[in-house]
Every structure is written in C-alpha cells, then in structure tokens.
Design a protein around this motif. Structure first.
Motif, mmCIF file in Angstrom:
data_model
loop_
_atom_site.group_PDB
_atom_site.id
_atom_site.type_symbol
_atom_site.label_atom_id
_atom_site.label_comp_id
_atom_site.label_asym_id
_atom_site.label_seq_id
_atom_site.Cartn_x
_atom_site.Cartn_y
_atom_site.Cartn_z
ATOM 1 N N TYR A 46 8.120 19.454 1.486
ATOM 2 C CA TYR A 46 7.976 20.625 0.633
ATOM 3 C C TYR A 46 8.310 21.896 1.402
ATOM 4 C CZ TYR A 46 3.511 21.019 3.083
ATOM 5 O OH TYR A 46 2.548 21.125 4.047
ATOM 6 N N GLU A 47 8.701 22.910 0.657
ATOM 7 C CA GLU A 47 8.940 24.228 1.234
ATOM 8 C C GLU A 47 7.823 25.188 0.827
ATOM 9 O OE1 GLU A 47 12.892 25.868 1.030
ATOM 10 O OE2 GLU A 47 13.737 23.864 0.864
ATOM 11 N N ILE A 48 7.314 25.007 -0.371
ATOM 12 C CA ILE A 48 6.234 25.847 -0.883
ATOM 13 C C ILE A 48 4.999 24.952 -1.022
ATOM 14 C CG2 ILE A 48 5.502 27.321 -2.792
ATOM 15 C CD1 ILE A 48 8.520 27.676 -3.423
ATOM 16 N N ASN A 49 3.837 25.478 -0.712
ATOM 17 C CA ASN A 49 2.606 24.691 -0.715
ATOM 18 C C ASN A 49 2.083 24.362 -2.112
ATOM 19 O OD1 ASN A 49 2.661 24.808 2.023
ATOM 20 N ND2 ASN A 49 1.147 26.430 2.201
ATOM 21 N N ARG A 50 2.943 24.255 -3.066
ATOM 22 C CA ARG A 50 2.544 24.086 -4.463
ATOM 23 C C ARG A 50 1.700 22.829 -4.697
ATOM 24 N NH1 ARG A 50 6.812 24.022 -9.442
ATOM 25 N NH2 ARG A 50 5.304 23.734 -11.081
ATOM 26 N N TYR A 51 2.144 21.676 -4.182
ATOM 27 C CA TYR A 51 1.451 20.410 -4.414
ATOM 28 C C TYR A 51 0.791 19.850 -3.151
ATOM 29 C CZ TYR A 51 4.204 20.281 -8.730
ATOM 30 O OH TYR A 51 4.763 20.573 -9.942
ATOM 31 N N ARG A 52 0.775 20.622 -2.072
ATOM 32 C CA ARG A 52 0.281 20.088 -0.798
ATOM 33 C C ARG A 52 -1.160 19.599 -0.880
ATOM 34 N NH1 ARG A 52 -0.728 23.964 3.928
ATOM 35 N NH2 ARG A 52 -2.573 24.165 2.675
ATOM 36 N N ASP A 53 -2.043 20.380 -1.466
ATOM 37 C CA ASP A 53 -3.442 19.973 -1.555
ATOM 38 C C ASP A 53 -3.608 18.731 -2.428
ATOM 39 O OD1 ASP A 53 -4.174 22.059 0.087
ATOM 40 O OD2 ASP A 53 -4.593 23.423 -1.580
ATOM 41 N N LEU A 54 -2.864 18.678 -3.522
ATOM 42 C CA LEU A 54 -2.904 17.509 -4.397
ATOM 43 C C LEU A 54 -2.409 16.274 -3.653
ATOM 44 C CD1 LEU A 54 -3.258 16.185 -7.190
ATOM 45 C CD2 LEU A 54 -0.925 16.963 -7.719
ATOM 46 N N ALA A 55 -1.278 16.420 -2.952
ATOM 47 C CA ALA A 55 -0.724 15.294 -2.199
ATOM 48 C C ALA A 55 -1.690 14.834 -1.104
ATOM 49 C CB ALA A 55 0.614 15.678 -1.585
ATOM 50 N N THR A 65 0.826 -1.211 0.000
ATOM 51 C CA THR A 65 0.000 0.000 0.000
ATOM 52 C C THR A 65 0.858 1.258 0.000
ATOM 53 O OG1 THR A 65 -0.241 -0.178 2.396
ATOM 54 C CG2 THR A 65 -2.038 -1.057 1.060
ATOM 55 N N ALA A 66 2.009 1.188 0.655
ATOM 56 C CA ALA A 66 2.921 2.338 0.656
ATOM 57 C C ALA A 66 3.468 2.586 -0.751
ATOM 58 C CB ALA A 66 4.064 2.114 1.637
ATOM 59 N N GLU A 67 3.863 1.515 -1.445
ATOM 60 C CA GLU A 67 4.360 1.659 -2.813
ATOM 61 C C GLU A 67 3.266 2.147 -3.752
ATOM 62 O OE1 GLU A 67 5.960 -2.205 -3.655
ATOM 63 O OE2 GLU A 67 7.884 -1.733 -2.735
ATOM 64 N N ALA A 68 2.037 1.680 -3.555
ATOM 65 C CA ALA A 68 0.921 2.126 -4.393
ATOM 66 C C ALA A 68 0.667 3.618 -4.194
ATOM 67 C CB ALA A 68 -0.333 1.317 -4.068
ATOM 68 N N ALA A 69 0.709 4.077 -2.945
ATOM 69 C CA ALA A 69 0.512 5.507 -2.666
ATOM 70 C C ALA A 69 1.642 6.322 -3.288
ATOM 71 C CB ALA A 69 0.444 5.746 -1.164
ATOM 72 N N TYR A 70 2.878 5.840 -3.175
ATOM 73 C CA TYR A 70 4.030 6.522 -3.768
ATOM 74 C C TYR A 70 3.852 6.648 -5.279
ATOM 75 C CZ TYR A 70 8.978 7.557 -4.708
ATOM 76 O OH TYR A 70 10.142 8.140 -5.125
ATOM 77 N N ARG A 126 -4.981 15.015 -1.149
ATOM 78 C CA ARG A 126 -6.073 14.264 -1.788
ATOM 79 C C ARG A 126 -5.625 12.865 -2.188
ATOM 80 N NH1 ARG A 126 -7.022 17.574 -6.213
ATOM 81 N NH2 ARG A 126 -6.321 19.453 -5.218
ATOM 82 N N VAL A 127 -4.424 12.755 -2.755
ATOM 83 C CA VAL A 127 -3.920 11.439 -3.168
ATOM 84 C C VAL A 127 -3.717 10.547 -1.947
ATOM 85 C CG1 VAL A 127 -1.971 10.229 -4.233
ATOM 86 C CG2 VAL A 127 -2.860 12.302 -5.282
ATOM 87 N N GLU A 129 2.348 9.708 -10.266
ATOM 88 C CA GLU A 129 1.463 9.856 -11.421
ATOM 89 C C GLU A 129 0.666 11.157 -11.359
ATOM 90 O OE1 GLU A 129 -0.823 6.270 -11.439
ATOM 91 O OE2 GLU A 129 0.830 5.071 -12.241
ATOM 92 N N ALA A 130 0.445 11.678 -10.155
ATOM 93 C CA ALA A 130 -0.274 12.941 -10.000
ATOM 94 C C ALA A 130 0.609 14.142 -10.350
ATOM 95 C CB ALA A 130 -0.797 13.066 -8.577
ATOM 96 N N GLY A 131 1.897 13.901 -10.533
ATOM 97 C CA GLY A 131 2.785 14.986 -10.950
ATOM 98 C C GLY A 131 3.664 15.546 -9.843
#
Length: 170
Positions: free
Chosen positions: A142-151, A13-18, A153-154, A23-25
């Motif tokens: 992360y240092e900047i919240n650029r992908y935080r919301d996406l991460a 499950t950890a590898e699947a989440a990774y 959700r994933v 894949e989400a970018g």
C-alpha cells in the motif's frame, strides 16, 4: 511503497488469509502470495544477494585494479627489487604493477562479494529463506494507510508465524 508481510507455514493457511483479506474489502491488486506455485521472490522484487555481490565486486574492481597496479609499480620502483633479472629494471616495475593489479582484482572479488551479500539484500534474505523452506508469504502492499489497520487485524486473526511491516527506503 509500504508492505505488511505475513508468513504462513503452508499453502492452505496462506490462501485462507488471502481470502479473508479479500472478503474484508481489501483490493486484490494490493495482495500477493509468494511461495511455491505462486509469485516467486524474484518476480516480486526481493533483491537477490548474490546479484548485489557481483555488482559490488564489479564496481570495486574499477578503482582497485588501477590503484593496485600503480601501488605495485611504485613499490617496485622505490625498493629497487630485482625479482626477475631477465625482465630488466623497467620489466620488474611492470611485473610489480601487474602483481598489484592482481591483488586489487582479488580484493574487489572477495570484499565486494561479501559486502554486497551482507548489505545488499536488506530484509529480503530472511524472506527468501522462508520461501525456500516451503513457507508462504501473504503481502499487502500500500501507499496510503487506508486499509492497513484492517489488514493488520485480519492477519492477526489468521495467526501467522510472523507479521512485519516494511517501508521501502527505510
């Protein structure tokens, strides 16, 4: 540095989440898996509480041992105890000082270690314990919240046991 930490019960499950995060970018350089066969807690930088305890005990000994010697010497001087007749008056003062220094050393060892272990690890100890139990952590740093919301959700879609945000220095 900020971290989003998800705890998974097993490697699959950890590898699947990774993989879902990739894949989400989300850049690979911002993702880490901790657990057996991957990065260890020490390599990642989770503080070892026993190391912090030793460090705290050493720092406390620098002032507790001399203070204990001075306290023991002065106590023997003031009370005039003649505990060791063979040592004479100055010898008794020195023996009192050595007993005080030994007490200071014991205090720095016991108190310093326990305080260092209790306060020095922060959130690292629960994560270390989970890794030791055979669980896996997937960490997005992360240092900047650029992908935080996406991460977030994933991570939530992958149904982790625990999901927590962490800011260094808070």
């Amino acid at each position: 540095m900020n971290y989003l930490i998800a705890v998974y019960p097993d490697r699959m499950t950890a590898e699947a989440a990774y993989t879902d995060l990739e894949e989400a970018g989300i850049p690979k350089s911002d993702l880490v898996i901790l657990g057996k066969g991957y990065t260890t807690a020490d390599e990642f930088g989770f503080i070892d509480p026993t190391q912090q305890g030793k460090k705290q005990a050493k720092l406390m000994s620098y002032w507790l041992i001399p203070f204990g010697f001075f306290g023991g010497f002065v106590f023997d001087y003031i009370t005039g105890l003649n505990t060791f007749a063979w040592a004479g008056t100055p010898g008794n003062h020195i023996v009192g000082g050595l007993a005080g220094a030994a007490s200071g050393a014991m205090g720095s060892f016991f108190v310093g270690n326990s305080i260092g272990v209790l306060t020095g690890s922060g959130d690292a100890l629960p994560y270390r314990n989970r890794i030791n139990m055979g669980k896996y952590l997937v960490i997005y740093k992360y240092e900047i919240n650029r992908y935080r919301d996406l991460a977030t959700r994933v991570f939530q879609d992958s149904n982790p046991e625990n999901l927590q945000g962490y800011s260094e220095g808070s």
